[in-house]
Design an enzyme around this catalytic site. Structure first.
Site, PDB file in Angstrom:
ATOM      1  N   ASP A 118     -33.585 -20.261  -5.573  1.00 52.76           N
ATOM      2  CA  ASP A 118     -34.670 -21.012  -6.207  1.00 52.76           C
ATOM      3  C   ASP A 118     -34.774 -20.694  -7.700  1.00 52.76           C
ATOM      4  O   ASP A 118     -34.088 -19.813  -8.208  1.00 52.76           O
ATOM      5  CB  ASP A 118     -36.001 -20.733  -5.488  1.00 52.76           C
ATOM      6  CG  ASP A 118     -36.232 -19.235  -5.215  1.00 52.76           C
ATOM      7  OD1 ASP A 118     -35.535 -18.404  -5.814  1.00 52.76           O
ATOM      8  OD2 ASP A 118     -37.106 -18.920  -4.399  1.00 52.76           O
ATOM      9  N   ASP A 169     -47.185 -15.080   2.187  1.00 50.76           N
ATOM     10  CA  ASP A 169     -47.670 -16.259   2.918  1.00 50.76           C
ATOM     11  C   ASP A 169     -46.583 -16.831   3.845  1.00 50.76           C
ATOM     12  O   ASP A 169     -46.731 -17.921   4.388  1.00 50.76           O
ATOM     13  CB  ASP A 169     -48.176 -17.347   1.943  1.00 50.76           C
ATOM     14  CG  ASP A 169     -47.079 -17.910   1.042  1.00 50.76           C
ATOM     15  OD1 ASP A 169     -45.906 -17.465   1.145  1.00 50.76           O
ATOM     16  OD2 ASP A 169     -47.393 -18.795   0.226  1.00 50.76           O
ATOM     17  N   HIS A 171     -43.431 -17.615   2.999  1.00 46.57           N
ATOM     18  CA  HIS A 171     -42.403 -18.500   2.416  1.00 46.57           C
ATOM     19  C   HIS A 171     -41.041 -17.804   2.346  1.00 46.57           C
ATOM     20  O   HIS A 171     -40.950 -16.581   2.196  1.00 46.57           O
ATOM     21  CB  HIS A 171     -42.819 -19.051   1.047  1.00 46.57           C
ATOM     22  CG  HIS A 171     -42.819 -18.077  -0.096  1.00 46.57           C
ATOM     23  ND1 HIS A 171     -43.956 -17.758  -0.808  1.00 46.57           N
ATOM     24  CD2 HIS A 171     -41.828 -17.379  -0.687  1.00 46.57           C
ATOM     25  CE1 HIS A 171     -43.654 -16.914  -1.770  1.00 46.57           C
ATOM     26  NE2 HIS A 171     -42.366 -16.656  -1.725  1.00 46.57           N
ATOM     27  N   GLU A 214     -43.012 -23.166   0.517  1.00 47.93           N
ATOM     28  CA  GLU A 214     -44.389 -22.761   0.800  1.00 47.93           C
ATOM     29  C   GLU A 214     -44.838 -23.336   2.143  1.00 47.93           C
ATOM     30  O   GLU A 214     -44.197 -24.240   2.683  1.00 47.93           O
ATOM     31  CB  GLU A 214     -45.306 -23.260  -0.333  1.00 47.93           C
ATOM     32  CG  GLU A 214     -44.994 -22.646  -1.698  1.00 47.93           C
ATOM     33  CD  GLU A 214     -45.448 -21.197  -1.859  1.00 47.93           C
ATOM     34  OE1 GLU A 214     -45.517 -20.462  -0.844  1.00 47.93           O
ATOM     35  OE2 GLU A 214     -45.712 -20.792  -3.012  1.00 47.93           O
TER      36      GLU A 214
HETATM   37  C1  GLP Z   1     -40.582 -14.876  -4.424  1.00 49.38           C
HETATM   38  C2  GLP Z   1     -39.195 -15.559  -4.256  1.00 49.38           C
HETATM   39  C3  GLP Z   1     -38.676 -15.364  -2.870  1.00 49.38           C
HETATM   40  C4  GLP Z   1     -38.929 -13.925  -2.486  1.00 49.38           C
HETATM   41  C5  GLP Z   1     -40.400 -13.697  -2.268  1.00 49.38           C
HETATM   42  C6  GLP Z   1     -40.789 -12.243  -2.064  1.00 49.38           C
HETATM   43  O1  GLP Z   1     -41.553 -15.682  -4.901  1.00 49.38           O
HETATM   44  N1  GLP Z   1     -39.152 -16.944  -4.579  1.00 49.38           N
HETATM   45  O2  GLP Z   1     -37.288 -15.701  -2.839  1.00 49.38           O
HETATM   46  O3  GLP Z   1     -38.259 -13.617  -1.292  1.00 49.38           O
HETATM   47  O4  GLP Z   1     -41.160 -14.338  -3.248  1.00 49.38           O
HETATM   48  O5  GLP Z   1     -40.708 -11.499  -3.244  1.00 49.38           O
HETATM   49  P1  GLP Z   1     -40.582  -9.942  -3.254  1.00 49.38           P
HETATM   50  O6  GLP Z   1     -39.258  -9.612  -2.671  1.00 49.38           O
HETATM   51  O7  GLP Z   1     -40.661  -9.528  -4.690  1.00 49.38           O
HETATM   52  O8  GLP Z   1     -41.692  -9.398  -2.427  1.00 49.38           O
END
Ligand code: GLP
Length: 259
Positions: free
Chosen positions: A66, A135, A137, A142
């Site tokens: 992404d 959440d 995702h 989302e």
């Molecule tokens: C982000 C990314 C995701 C990621 C998630 C968790 O917003 N778009 O790909 O897996 O949220 O982030 P983190 O690993 O920093 O907890």
């Protein structure tokens, strides 16, 4: 069901997943990796970095999950910059072989289709690294995202914006839109590896692994995939009803099986 591996700490998770990636790359030097950003995959990249020299990664191809929309790719928190800084440079990947969705205004209308075409042209993703948002995702899909969704523009929830505000000077600087591989895109990768650490991920992990399939919990899409490995620490595993079964299964796993 997904294979759930409960490890002692993020470093152990990093080692486990890096060993699997090493096995894949030795078999197929131009393997296609699905790359995730965020803090969760960092131990995997660190463990891979320790293999650089002994393991040649220069032909590996990569697709990021992404990107933010409307953030200059040169901004230090664009996922293009993050992938360059944390993956491409330290691991010695060829930057020409690593793609990130294009969130720029000039191409945004067809960026999703272009990305899908590039993944297809590469022959699909061999191993997709995934984190999970609080959440539920995955990528930036989302709650409410269709299980059939493809790479497209999404609006970030306020929860995700506030979770990600730590990377920006203030929450006002966090973009409102993103472009993300869809759940349908992610499900086409040949092997999904979902990592999560810490108590704040426990609910999302329990719902993704053991809850009902629901577009409201996009991570539950992993249940539709025939080859998913979930690697979690004790804290992220703390709400899993079947934790003892997962421990037992992994402890008695035949050596030949791999992840
Ligand atoms: C982000 C990314 C995701 C990621 C998630 C968790 O917003 N778009 O790909 O897996 O949220 O982030 P983190 O690993 O920093 O907890």
């Amino acid at each position: 069901m997904a294979e759930v591996v409960i490890v002692e700490n993020p470093a152990a998770a990093g080692e486990l997943v890096a060993a699997e990636i090493e096995r894949l790359v030795r078999e197929r030097p131009d393997a296609v990796l699905g790359l995730a950003t965020g803090s969760t995959p960092l131990p995997v990249y660190e463990a891979l970095r320790r293999r650089v020299g002994a393991l040649e990664l220069g032909r590996v191809r990569g697709f990021a999950l992404d990107e933010y929309v409307g953030l200059d790719p040169a901004h230090p928190e664009s996922y293009r910059s993050v992938i360059t800084r944390e993956v491409v440079e330290p691991l010695g990947l060829d930057p020409r072989l690593v793609r990130v969705p294009d969130g720029g205004a000039a191409t945004i209308r067809h960026a999703g289709d272009d990305y899908e075409a590039a993944i297809a042209e590469a022959g699909g993703v061999d191993l997709q690294i995934l984190g999970i948002g609080t959440d539920g995702h995955i990528g930036f899909n989302e709650p409410g995202s269709s299980f059939a969704s493809r790479t497209r523009v999404k609006t970030l929830t306020e929860q995700t914006r506030s979770d990600n505000a730590r990377f920006f000077a203030s929450i006002d600087d966090v973009p409102r839109h993103c472009i993300t591989q869809g759940l349908g895109t992610i499900l086409e990768a040949r092997h999904l590896v979902l990592l999560a650490f810490g108590e704040q991920k426990a609910q999302a992990i329990a719902a993704a692994v053991e809850g009902p399939l629901s577009a409201m919990l996009p991570g539950s899409a992993i249940q539709l995939h025939p080859h998913t490995t979930v690697v979690v620490d004790e804290a992220a595993a703390s709400l899993l009803a079947q934790a003892d079964y997962y421990r037992y299964t992994f402890a008695h796993k035949p050596d030949w099986q791999g992840l």
